[in-house]
Design an enzyme around this catalytic site. Sequence first.
Site, PDB file in Angstrom:
ATOM      1  N   GLY A 108      -1.087   2.375  -8.449  1.00 24.06           N
ATOM      2  CA  GLY A 108      -2.226   3.204  -8.838  1.00 24.06           C
ATOM      3  C   GLY A 108      -2.010   4.681  -8.509  1.00 24.06           C
ATOM      4  O   GLY A 108      -2.576   5.553  -9.170  1.00 24.06           O
ATOM      5  N   GLU A 111      -0.116   5.954 -11.332  1.00 25.09           N
ATOM      6  CA  GLU A 111      -1.046   5.989 -12.480  1.00 25.09           C
ATOM      7  C   GLU A 111      -2.028   7.153 -12.364  1.00 25.09           C
ATOM      8  O   GLU A 111      -2.385   7.770 -13.366  1.00 25.09           O
ATOM      9  CB  GLU A 111      -1.769   4.640 -12.577  1.00 25.09           C
ATOM     10  CG  GLU A 111      -0.816   3.532 -13.012  1.00 25.09           C
ATOM     11  CD  GLU A 111      -1.386   2.138 -12.802  1.00 25.09           C
ATOM     12  OE1 GLU A 111      -1.798   1.827 -11.664  1.00 25.09           O
ATOM     13  OE2 GLU A 111      -1.411   1.357 -13.764  1.00 25.09           O
ATOM     14  N   GLU A 131       4.012  -3.057  -8.676  1.00 27.42           N
ATOM     15  CA  GLU A 131       3.045  -4.154  -8.621  1.00 27.42           C
ATOM     16  C   GLU A 131       3.699  -5.521  -8.779  1.00 27.42           C
ATOM     17  O   GLU A 131       3.266  -6.514  -8.208  1.00 27.42           O
ATOM     18  CB  GLU A 131       1.972  -3.978  -9.712  1.00 27.42           C
ATOM     19  CG  GLU A 131       1.013  -2.818  -9.478  1.00 27.42           C
ATOM     20  CD  GLU A 131       1.468  -1.506 -10.109  1.00 27.42           C
ATOM     21  OE1 GLU A 131       2.676  -1.360 -10.407  1.00 27.42           O
ATOM     22  OE2 GLU A 131       0.609  -0.626 -10.293  1.00 27.42           O
TER      23      GLU A 131
HETATM   24  N1  CAA Z   1      -2.720  -0.833   0.011  1.00 26.77           N
HETATM   25  C1  CAA Z   1      -3.178  -0.976   1.279  1.00 26.77           C
HETATM   26  N2  CAA Z   1      -2.489  -0.537   2.366  1.00 26.77           N
HETATM   27  C2  CAA Z   1      -1.329   0.091   2.149  1.00 26.77           C
HETATM   28  C3  CAA Z   1      -0.799   0.290   0.846  1.00 26.77           C
HETATM   29  C4  CAA Z   1      -1.553  -0.197  -0.256  1.00 26.77           C
HETATM   30  N3  CAA Z   1      -1.179  -0.026  -1.518  1.00 26.77           N
HETATM   31  N4  CAA Z   1       0.384   0.932   0.958  1.00 26.77           N
HETATM   32  C5  CAA Z   1       0.594   1.134   2.277  1.00 26.77           C
HETATM   33  N5  CAA Z   1      -0.440   0.633   2.994  1.00 26.77           N
HETATM   34  C6  CAA Z   1      -0.612   0.643   4.444  1.00 26.77           C
HETATM   35  C7  CAA Z   1       0.299  -0.367   5.120  1.00 26.77           C
HETATM   36  O1  CAA Z   1      -0.259  -1.657   5.087  1.00 26.77           O
HETATM   37  C8  CAA Z   1       0.402   0.202   6.507  1.00 26.77           C
HETATM   38  O2  CAA Z   1      -0.775  -0.122   7.197  1.00 26.77           O
HETATM   39  P1  CAA Z   1      -0.704  -0.791   8.702  1.00 26.77           P
HETATM   40  O3  CAA Z   1      -0.049   0.280   9.526  1.00 26.77           O
HETATM   41  O4  CAA Z   1      -2.126  -1.048   9.032  1.00 26.77           O
HETATM   42  O5  CAA Z   1       0.151  -2.006   8.545  1.00 26.77           O
HETATM   43  C9  CAA Z   1       0.375   1.708   6.270  1.00 26.77           C
HETATM   44  O6  CAA Z   1      -0.200   1.894   4.978  1.00 26.77           O
HETATM   45  C10 CAA Z   1       1.770   2.334   6.274  1.00 26.77           C
HETATM   46  O7  CAA Z   1       2.587   1.619   5.334  1.00 26.77           O
HETATM   47  P2  CAA Z   1       4.020   0.965   5.710  1.00 26.77           P
HETATM   48  O8  CAA Z   1       4.057   0.600   7.156  1.00 26.77           O
HETATM   49  O9  CAA Z   1       4.276  -0.126   4.735  1.00 26.77           O
HETATM   50  O10 CAA Z   1       4.972   2.217   5.463  1.00 26.77           O
HETATM   51  P3  CAA Z   1       6.514   2.193   5.029  1.00 26.77           P
HETATM   52  O11 CAA Z   1       6.986   3.608   5.118  1.00 26.77           O
HETATM   53  O12 CAA Z   1       7.258   1.137   5.753  1.00 26.77           O
HETATM   54  O13 CAA Z   1       6.491   1.764   3.471  1.00 26.77           O
HETATM   55  C11 CAA Z   1       5.719   1.840   1.184  1.00 26.77           C
HETATM   56  C12 CAA Z   1       5.895   2.590   2.534  1.00 26.77           C
HETATM   57  C13 CAA Z   1       7.069   1.543   0.562  1.00 26.77           C
HETATM   58  C14 CAA Z   1       4.903   2.756   0.283  1.00 26.77           C
HETATM   59  C15 CAA Z   1       4.945   0.521   1.443  1.00 26.77           C
HETATM   60  O14 CAA Z   1       3.788   0.801   2.212  1.00 26.77           O
HETATM   61  C16 CAA Z   1       4.513  -0.186   0.193  1.00 26.77           C
HETATM   62  O15 CAA Z   1       5.315  -0.846  -0.440  1.00 26.77           O
HETATM   63  N6  CAA Z   1       3.206  -0.094  -0.170  1.00 26.77           N
HETATM   64  C17 CAA Z   1       2.650  -0.798  -1.288  1.00 26.77           C
HETATM   65  C18 CAA Z   1       3.079  -0.195  -2.625  1.00 26.77           C
HETATM   66  C19 CAA Z   1       2.498  -1.002  -3.756  1.00 26.77           C
HETATM   67  O16 CAA Z   1       2.806  -2.147  -3.940  1.00 26.77           O
HETATM   68  N7  CAA Z   1       1.625  -0.355  -4.538  1.00 26.77           N
HETATM   69  C20 CAA Z   1       0.979  -0.986  -5.673  1.00 26.77           C
HETATM   70  C21 CAA Z   1      -0.373  -1.498  -5.269  1.00 26.77           C
HETATM   71  S1  CAA Z   1      -1.161  -2.480  -6.563  1.00 26.77           S
HETATM   72  C22 CAA Z   1      -1.785  -1.358  -7.668  1.00 26.77           C
HETATM   73  O17 CAA Z   1      -1.671  -0.172  -7.495  1.00 26.77           O
HETATM   74  C23 CAA Z   1      -2.493  -1.956  -8.901  1.00 26.77           C
HETATM   75  C24 CAA Z   1      -2.900  -0.994  -9.941  1.00 26.77           C
HETATM   76  O18 CAA Z   1      -2.183  -0.755 -10.907  1.00 26.77           O
HETATM   77  C25 CAA Z   1      -4.207  -0.311  -9.898  1.00 26.77           C
END
Ligand code: CAA
Length: 257
Positions: A108, A111, A131
């Site tokens: 998102g 996006e 995703e």
């Molecule tokens: N939602 C909720 N929490 C999130 C998040 C997300 N999308 N991305 C990161 N966070 C949180 C983590 O859970 C973490 O929280 P805690 O400390 O409480 O565990 C905090 O932010 C820091 O993140 P990381 O410890 O994971 O940091 P990192 O540097 O190791 O990794 C990252 C960074 C690669 C961005 C990793 O956080 C990640 O992969 N995030 C998710 C990315 C993702 O999948 N995004 C798509 C979401 S679905 C969507 O967006 C649908 C749509 O089209 C509308």
Amino acid sequence: MEFILVTPQARPGVALIQLNRPKELNALNLQLMGEIRDALKELDEDEAVRVVVVTGNERAFAAGADIKQMAGKTAIDMLITDQFSTWDAIRKFKKPLIAAVSGFALGGGCELTMTCDMIVASETAQFGQPEIRIGTMPGAGGTQRLTRAVGKARAMEMVLTGEFISAHEALAAGLVNRVVPVGQYLEEAYRLAAKIAAMSPVVARLAKESVNRAFETHLDEGLHFERKNFYLTFASEDQKEGMAAFVEKRKPAFKGR
Ligand code: CAA
């Protein structure tokens, strides 16, 4: 506002919306998106605001929709929540929107940058639609806007592998307008915004609508739409002023009328 900071005059005529959930990498929960919608409504009504810059922080623009908020939901919960109504409001925002992006712009977050009209990126920016790695797919326009921006082959690879692209790859692919060193991305966005803020806001609105039509309709209909808006600029004082200033070899003073 709990999750965003709004500065209506960050620069003359330029407002700033800063996403402010740093610990969660600015994950876009429903409240945050609602706050953006409400802020944009006010900024749209504020005549002193001509351009809006949307940013995050150096580490993350936004790491996507809030996975923790979505994880347990059913399809019907998602349907009833209608989370994308806030996105529709952003899409319909009338003034130019510039995303100033550093760090993660994922899911998102990516996006949201593409819902803006232009993207200024820092060298550390990363864009991705990951995703599929969490068992879902883009839902806020990613499959459509990314494909239009970077072409089918690259969009397909990003959406199907979830891999990120760097700021420079995004620039080469046509996704972003420019890439600058990390300390400068916000200033560069302001510079771009200031150029647009100096133009007639009514004409900027008509021109933005017309460019967007190129992605929403076929050529004949798009050309027709453009022509109507072109004619409409001639109903404005700003068109008279702009052309008179050219003839008189002076700078125009646009009034937004
Ligand atoms: N939602 C909720 N929490 C999130 C998040 C997300 N999308 N991305 C990161 N966070 C949180 C983590 O859970 C973490 O929280 P805690 O400390 O409480 O565990 C905090 O932010 C820091 O993140 P990381 O410890 O994971 O940091 P990192 O540097 O190791 O990794 C990252 C960074 C690669 C961005 C990793 O956080 C990640 O992969 N995030 C998710 C990315 C993702 O999948 N995004 C798509 C979401 S679905 C969507 O967006 C649908 C749509 O089209 C509308």
